[in-house]
Scaffold this motif. Sequence first.
Motif, PDB file in Angstrom:
ATOM      1  N   MET A   1       0.815  -1.193   0.000  1.00 17.84           N
ATOM      2  CA  MET A   1       0.000   0.000   0.000  1.00 17.84           C
ATOM      3  C   MET A   1       0.864   1.266   0.000  1.00 17.84           C
ATOM      4  O   MET A   1       0.515   2.252  -0.625  1.00 17.84           O
ATOM      5  N   ASN A   2       1.978   1.186   0.688  1.00 17.55           N
ATOM      6  CA  ASN A   2       2.889   2.307   0.754  1.00 17.55           C
ATOM      7  C   ASN A   2       3.481   2.614  -0.624  1.00 17.55           C
ATOM      8  O   ASN A   2       3.698   3.773  -0.966  1.00 17.55           O
ATOM      9  N   LYS A   3       3.715   1.561  -1.426  1.00 17.17           N
ATOM     10  CA  LYS A   3       4.261   1.748  -2.770  1.00 17.17           C
ATOM     11  C   LYS A   3       3.265   2.484  -3.672  1.00 17.17           C
ATOM     12  O   LYS A   3       3.660   3.278  -4.530  1.00 17.17           O
ATOM     13  N   VAL A   4       1.992   2.214  -3.461  1.00 17.47           N
ATOM     14  CA  VAL A   4       0.948   2.889  -4.247  1.00 17.47           C
ATOM     15  C   VAL A   4       0.963   4.379  -3.940  1.00 17.47           C
ATOM     16  O   VAL A   4       0.898   5.215  -4.854  1.00 17.47           O
ATOM     17  N   PHE A   7       3.941   5.963  -5.538  1.00 15.55           N
ATOM     18  CA  PHE A   7       3.732   6.106  -6.975  1.00 15.55           C
ATOM     19  C   PHE A   7       2.851   7.323  -7.281  1.00 15.55           C
ATOM     20  O   PHE A   7       3.177   8.136  -8.143  1.00 15.55           O
ATOM     21  N   PHE A   8       1.718   7.453  -6.574  1.00 15.06           N
ATOM     22  CA  PHE A   8       0.824   8.592  -6.814  1.00 15.06           C
ATOM     23  C   PHE A   8       1.487   9.919  -6.454  1.00 15.06           C
ATOM     24  O   PHE A   8       1.245  10.934  -7.092  1.00 15.06           O
ATOM     25  N   LYS A   9       2.326   9.887  -5.432  1.00 13.36           N
ATOM     26  CA  LYS A   9       3.055  11.088  -5.046  1.00 13.36           C
ATOM     27  C   LYS A   9       4.026  11.498  -6.155  1.00 13.36           C
ATOM     28  O   LYS A   9       4.134  12.681  -6.496  1.00 13.36           O
ATOM     29  N   LEU A  10       4.714  10.528  -6.747  1.00 11.13           N
ATOM     30  CA  LEU A  10       5.626  10.828  -7.852  1.00 11.13           C
ATOM     31  C   LEU A  10       4.879  11.367  -9.071  1.00 11.13           C
ATOM     32  O   LEU A  10       5.330  12.317  -9.723  1.00 11.13           O
ATOM     33  N   VAL A  11       3.732  10.756  -9.358  1.00 15.71           N
ATOM     34  CA  VAL A  11       2.923  11.233 -10.488  1.00 15.71           C
ATOM     35  C   VAL A  11       2.447  12.654 -10.229  1.00 15.71           C
ATOM     36  O   VAL A  11       2.499  13.512 -11.112  1.00 15.71           O
TER      37      VAL A  11
END
Length: 84
Positions: A1-4, A7-11
Amino acid sequence: MNKVFIFFKLVWFWLYDRTPLWIVLGFFGLMSLGIVKKSDIATKAKQEELNCRLECIPNSSELFANQCWCYYDNKTLIKVDKRP
């Protein structure tokens, strides 16, 4: 869940860093839509004027407030709907 979330933070940061680009692209997109709409309106007006001229052959015609009028003689205008 942390990876998701990462990812959204990077996007989100990728999109946020390019905000001026999105503004410029949006501006040009809206301008091109406006140009297309203006062209459609001009084409429609020309088509209405041509139809009015064809309705009044062999006499001359005038287009007032989107209503076609034909010259009956030198001083008389007759609406196309009421032509004899």
